[in-house]
Scaffold this motif. Structure first.
Motif, PDB file in Angstrom:
ATOM      1  N   ASN A 178      16.248  25.220 -72.215  1.00 32.36           N
ATOM      2  CA  ASN A 178      16.041  23.850 -72.694  1.00 32.36           C
ATOM      3  C   ASN A 178      15.360  23.861 -74.070  1.00 32.36           C
ATOM      4  N   SER A 223      12.910  13.915 -66.476  1.00 39.63           N
ATOM      5  CA  SER A 223      12.746  15.157 -67.229  1.00 39.63           C
ATOM      6  C   SER A 223      11.372  15.776 -66.999  1.00 39.63           C
ATOM      7  N   ASN A 263       8.771  31.728 -81.839  1.00 42.13           N
ATOM      8  CA  ASN A 263       8.090  30.946 -80.801  1.00 42.13           C
ATOM      9  C   ASN A 263       7.261  31.862 -79.898  1.00 42.13           C
ATOM     10  N   ASN A 314       3.708  20.269 -77.510  1.00 44.24           N
ATOM     11  CA  ASN A 314       4.019  18.930 -78.017  1.00 44.24           C
ATOM     12  C   ASN A 314       3.101  17.847 -77.463  1.00 44.24           C
ATOM     13  N   LEU A 366      19.353  16.513 -73.149  1.00 47.83           N
ATOM     14  CA  LEU A 366      18.794  15.289 -73.741  1.00 47.83           C
ATOM     15  C   LEU A 366      18.322  15.436 -75.185  1.00 47.83           C
ATOM     16  N   ALA A 367      18.054  16.652 -75.626  1.00 48.20           N
ATOM     17  CA  ALA A 367      17.348  16.805 -76.908  1.00 48.20           C
ATOM     18  C   ALA A 367      18.322  17.113 -78.040  1.00 48.20           C
ATOM     19  N   ALA A 377       3.244  21.429 -82.150  1.00 48.46           N
ATOM     20  CA  ALA A 377       4.410  22.230 -82.519  1.00 48.46           C
ATOM     21  C   ALA A 377       4.569  22.290 -84.033  1.00 48.46           C
TER      22      ALA A 377
HETATM   23  O1  SUG Z   1      11.576  18.468 -77.249  1.00 44.41           O
HETATM   24  N1  SUG Z   1      13.476  20.204 -74.849  1.00 44.41           N
HETATM   25  C1  SUG Z   1      12.266  20.112 -75.667  1.00 44.41           C
HETATM   26  C2  SUG Z   1      11.810  21.500 -76.078  1.00 44.41           C
HETATM   27  C3  SUG Z   1      10.466  21.459 -76.731  1.00 44.41           C
HETATM   28  C4  SUG Z   1      10.089  22.752 -77.335  1.00 44.41           C
HETATM   29  N2  SUG Z   1       8.792  22.673 -77.867  1.00 44.41           N
HETATM   30  C5  SUG Z   1       8.364  23.241 -79.004  1.00 44.41           C
HETATM   31  N3  SUG Z   1       9.211  23.771 -79.863  1.00 44.41           N
HETATM   32  N4  SUG Z   1       7.122  23.214 -79.253  1.00 44.41           N
HETATM   33  C6  SUG Z   1      12.480  19.239 -76.908  1.00 44.41           C
HETATM   34  O2  SUG Z   1      13.522  19.365 -77.536  1.00 44.41           O
HETATM   35  C7  SUG Z   1      15.185  19.354 -73.325  1.00 44.41           C
HETATM   36  C8  SUG Z   1      15.257  18.428 -72.147  1.00 44.41           C
HETATM   37  C9  SUG Z   1      16.629  18.377 -71.531  1.00 44.41           C
HETATM   38  O3  SUG Z   1      17.626  18.468 -72.242  1.00 44.41           O
HETATM   39  O4  SUG Z   1      16.717  18.251 -70.285  1.00 44.41           O
HETATM   40  C10 SUG Z   1      13.911  19.166 -74.153  1.00 44.41           C
HETATM   41  O5  SUG Z   1      13.341  18.097 -74.145  1.00 44.41           O
END
Ligand code: SUG
Length: 452
Positions: free
Chosen positions: A368, A104, A315, A112, A23-24, A179
């Motif tokens: 993810n 999700s 990270n 975040n 999704l991202a 973040a």
């Molecule tokens: O927002 N992944 C999150 C990962 C967040 C990482 N957080 C920090 N860097 N602080 C995002 O991209 C993936 C969900 C999916 O594809 O099922 C997702 O939302």
């Protein structure tokens, strides 16, 4: 007056519906793993094991419960109606991406969840919280309401804690929480410098846009949070992400930099106008904290940005253990890559407060795009504030044992997006969350627990 204070790590508990929805956009790990099989129980256990490590290192650790998924309310708002089975069936048939979004478990990335300014920095000496609106990604934007609600349930006392509404839900105020926020200080209980990093300006001419992937955080969002938290200019620095780094998969600043107390470790290509920015950080830090800011710059020739993104070296959690030294809690992936592994060794050997590294396996989250640091929200609390917050979420060996048993009972071993239409999964998820609220003694925080 300065008070003794601690940095408490609040980790998001991985939810029972952890899945790979792809999704991202702009998060290369999420894009790569979309539609592969996830392992919710293993993901939960990896997260809990990381918490146990930090707790064993002598740090204060706490948990944030998962969001209610599927989010039937959002599905209804988007026109899916009928009973719950019918809603799931139609969404799976007509808009599987919406169903995956509403299923999700992305609330697990607590970095975040919000931006937090401790009382030592704020105008009214209360700790200030602004839950992130996360509007840049639909599946994350639906987190803001529950995040606000749960933070208020944990930090209830209005004499110690101030809560602001998430910023208006527009791309102008796109906010990704901590973040993109790093607090630098001499000691947690003393005033600190709050370093806000943004990817774009919303209202002014855009000269520096990434061309491939979106810049998530806006300067206008960061500036609004600084205002809301009552931070004066001497305590803030605003820096801009390098658009080329965003295009290489650096969707948040915490994918390319990490700071703690008087140390900032960052990649050479993390920022635009780097020299002026680092100069401002050093100058303001020295004035505010009466000591030198230690900058650890990692060069592109030693660790290319693609390796930083691939391993999530930055990270890592950078934490201060009770003897005053710092530790890097890094993902195992950064030990498997020879360039990042050797960089970690060099950082430990060099003259700086970082004395050791611990490698943690959070692969389920990493697939993810969420590493060790993404999984936690840092909250600086004084003894008084610690006593005032909800005690049931504080991590202990007993809670660890109980949460493991809970996961054994309620979590599936495997999950694929194709299974999201199964009404049984929604039932299981509710049963798990209902039991969790009892374990954490946090009351009826979920909408399905409210009696009409
Ligand atoms: O927002 N992944 C999150 C990962 C967040 C990482 N957080 C920090 N860097 N602080 C995002 O991209 C993936 C969900 C999916 O594809 O099922 C997702 O939302």
């Amino acid at each position: 007056m300065d008070q003794k204070a601690y940095e408490v790590n609040f980790d998001g508990i991985v939810g029972p519906t952890h899945n790979y929805g792809g999704l991202a956009y702009g998060n290369v790990a999420s894009m790569r793993h979309g539609s592969t099989v996830s392992h919710p129980r293993a993901a939960l256990f990896e997260g809990l094991k990381k918490m146990k490590l930090l707790s064993d290192l002598g740090l204060k650790q706490a948990v944030i419960p998962p969001h209610e998924r599927p989010d039937f309310e959002t599905l209804r708002r988007l026109g899916f109606h009928g009973n719950e089975s019918a809603i799931l069936e139609r969404a799976a048939r007509d808009a599987p991406e919406i169903l995956a979004s509403c299923y999700s478990s992305s609330g697990m990335w607590a970095a975040n969840a919000a931006t937090v300014s401790p009382g030592a920095d704020t105008v009214d000496t209360r700790a200030h919280f602004t839950a992130a609106n996360l509007v840049s990604q639909f599946h994350r934007s639906i987190e803001a309401l529950f995040t606000s609600h749960i933070l208020k349930a944990i930090f209830r006392d209005a004499s110690a804690f101030a809560h602001h509404q998430p910023l208006p839900g527009s791309v102008h105020f796109s906010d990704e929480g901590a973040a993109n926020h790093t607090r630098l200080c001499e000691d947690y209980g003393k005033p600190g410098l709050e370093f806000f990093v943004y990817g774009r300006r919303a209202f002014h001419g855009e000269d520096l846009r990434p061309t491939r992937f979106p810049a998530r955080q806006s300067l206008e969002a960061s500036a609004a949070i600084a205002r809301l938290h009552g931070l004066d200019a001497a305590k803030c620095v605003f820096g801009r992400q390098n658009p080329h780094a965003i295009d290489a998969g650096v969707f948040h600043n915490d994918v390319i930099a990490v700071g703690n107390r008087n140390v900032l470790m960052y990649h050479e290509l993390a920022y635009t106008d780097s020299e002026a920015l680092l100069d401002e950080l050093k100058r303001k830090f020295e004035r505010l904290c009466n000591r030198e800011l230690i900058l650890i710059e990692v060069k592109e020739s030693d660790v290319p940005v693609t390796d930083a993104v691939g391993t999530y070296l930055f990270n890592s959690q950078l934490v201060t253990v009770p003897d005053g030294s710092m530790r890097l809690v890094a993902p195992v992936e950064s030990r498997e890559n020879p360039r990042t592994a050797s960089m970690v060794e060099r950082i430990i050997a060099a003259y700086n407060p970082i004395e050791d590294a611990h490698f943690v396996d959070v692969r389920q989250s990493m697939q993810n795009g969420g590493g060790p640091a993404c999984l936690r929200l840092r909250v600086v609390l004084t003894d008084r504030e610690l006593a005032l917050m909800h005690q049931g979420v504080l991590f202990s060996d007993d809670l660890y044992a109980e949460l493991k048993q809970w996961g054994e009972r309620y979590y599936r071993e495997e999950l694929h997006v194709g299974e999201l239409a199964d009404p049984g999964l929604a039932e299981e998820s509710r049963a798990a969350l209902d039991r969790l609220t009892h374990i954490l003694q946090i009351g009826s925080v979920y909408s399905f627990q409210k009696t009409v």
